[in-house]
Scaffold this active site. Structure first.
Site, PDB file in Angstrom:
ATOM      1  N   GLU A   1      -1.191  -6.920   8.162  1.00  0.00           N
ATOM      2  CA  GLU A   1       0.102  -6.648   8.774  1.00  0.00           C
ATOM      3  C   GLU A   1       0.167  -7.285  10.160  1.00  0.00           C
ATOM      4  O   GLU A   1      -0.863  -7.595  10.776  1.00  0.00           O
ATOM      5  CB  GLU A   1       0.314  -5.127   8.864  1.00  0.00           C
ATOM      6  CG  GLU A   1       1.645  -4.692   9.428  1.00  0.00           C
ATOM      7  CD  GLU A   1       2.840  -5.154   8.617  1.00  0.00           C
ATOM      8  OE1 GLU A   1       3.203  -6.343   8.755  1.00  0.00           O
ATOM      9  OE2 GLU A   1       3.422  -4.331   7.871  1.00  0.00           O
TER      10      GLU A   1
ATOM     11  N   HIS B   1       0.838  -1.202   0.000  1.00  0.00           N
ATOM     12  CA  HIS B   1       0.000   0.000   0.000  1.00  0.00           C
ATOM     13  C   HIS B   1       0.876   1.257   0.000  1.00  0.00           C
ATOM     14  O   HIS B   1       2.060   1.220   0.330  1.00  0.00           O
ATOM     15  CB  HIS B   1      -0.916   0.002   1.229  1.00  0.00           C
ATOM     16  CG  HIS B   1      -0.184   0.080   2.527  1.00  0.00           C
ATOM     17  ND1 HIS B   1       0.301   1.266   3.051  1.00  0.00           N
ATOM     18  CD2 HIS B   1       0.158  -0.873   3.418  1.00  0.00           C
ATOM     19  CE1 HIS B   1       0.906   1.040   4.185  1.00  0.00           C
ATOM     20  NE2 HIS B   1       0.845  -0.255   4.454  1.00  0.00           N
TER      21      HIS B   1
END
Length: 198
Positions: A81, A12
Site C-alpha cells: 500500500e 485483504h
C-alpha cells in the site's frame, strides 16, 4: 498470434487495528478479515500462481491459499500500500483533530496532496504499474491471483479503464473485494478490460 492473460485482484480483509490508515503499518487480519477473504474466493476457479504484497494482512492468507492449492507463491514489495507517513496507524478522526486542513485537502485531491512524510501518489503509481506490467509480461496466457491493497487496486483499475488520477476515490474497493482483469496481447500491442468488480 494473440494471447489472453487473466489477473484477479483480491483486497485483504478487515484488520485488527480497525479504522486507521494502514499503509506501511503491518497489522494482522482479524478473524472476520480472514473469513471475508475465504468467502470471496469460494466460487473462484484455481489460478496458476499467487502473488502478494509482503505485508501480513495480504501475505498470510495468500501463502496459505497457495500451499493449499499447491501453487507457486511470490511476494513483491512493489504491491505494498502507499505509505501514509505520519498518518500511518492513525484514525481519520484523530487526524481531523490535529491537522484538518491537510486531511481535507488530501481527501479532495489525493493525487496532489502528500501526507506528512508520506509517499507521493505519482511515485506510488509508478512502482505499482511497473510491477503490474511485469506480471502481464511474465505470465502471458496465464491466470494469476494478486493479493494486495485498496490503493494498489485503484491504481491498476484506473490504468485499465483509462481514468484520470484525480478520480481515485470514485472507485470503491471494499475489504476482500475481487476485481477481474483480462489482458490481450498481439502483434499490435497489449490492452486490457475489466471483467468484474465486486
Amino acid at each position: 498470434m494473440s494471447e489472453t492473460t487473466m489477473i484477479t485482484l483480491l483486497r485483504h480483509g478487515e484488520v485488527e487495528l480497525g479504522n486507521v490508515f494502514c499503509g506501511s503499518t503491518d497489522p494482522a487480519l482479524s478473524d472476520t478479515g480472514w473469513s471475508q477473504m475465504q468467502k470471496s474466493i469460494e466460487d473462484e476457479e484455481s489460478w496458476d500462481k499467487v502473488i502478494s504484497s509482503p505485508l501480513q494482512r495480504c501475505a498470510e492468507f495468500a501463502e496459505s491459499l497457495a500451499a493449499q492449492e499447491e501453487l507457486e507463491f511470490i511476494t513483491d514489495e512493489r504491491f505494498q500500500e502507499i505509505d501514509f507517513g505520519d498518518w500511518d496507524g492513525t484514525s481519520p478522526q484523530d487526524i481531523l483533530e490535529e491537522d484538518p486542513d491537510t486531511l481535507n485537502a488530501w481527501w479532495k485531491s489525493p493525487t496532489r496532496v502528500v501526507p506528512p512524510n508520506g509517499e507521493a501518489f505519482l511515485d506510488f503509481r509508478s512502482r505499482v504499474l511497473k510491477a503490474f506490467h511485469e506480471i502481464s509480461e511474465n505470465n502471458k496466457g496465464g491466470n494469476v491471483l494478486l493479493v494486495t491493497h485498496a490503493g494498489v487496486i485503484r491504481v491498476v483499475l484506473m490504468y485499465i479503464l483509462g481514468m484520470q488520477d484525480e478520480n481515485l476515490f470514485r472507485l470503491n474497493v471494499d475489504y476482500a473485494s475481487i476485481s477481474r482483469i483480462r489482458l490481450y496481447s498481439d502483434e499490435t500491442g497489449e490492452w486490457g478490460t475489466l471483467i468484474s468488480h465486486t
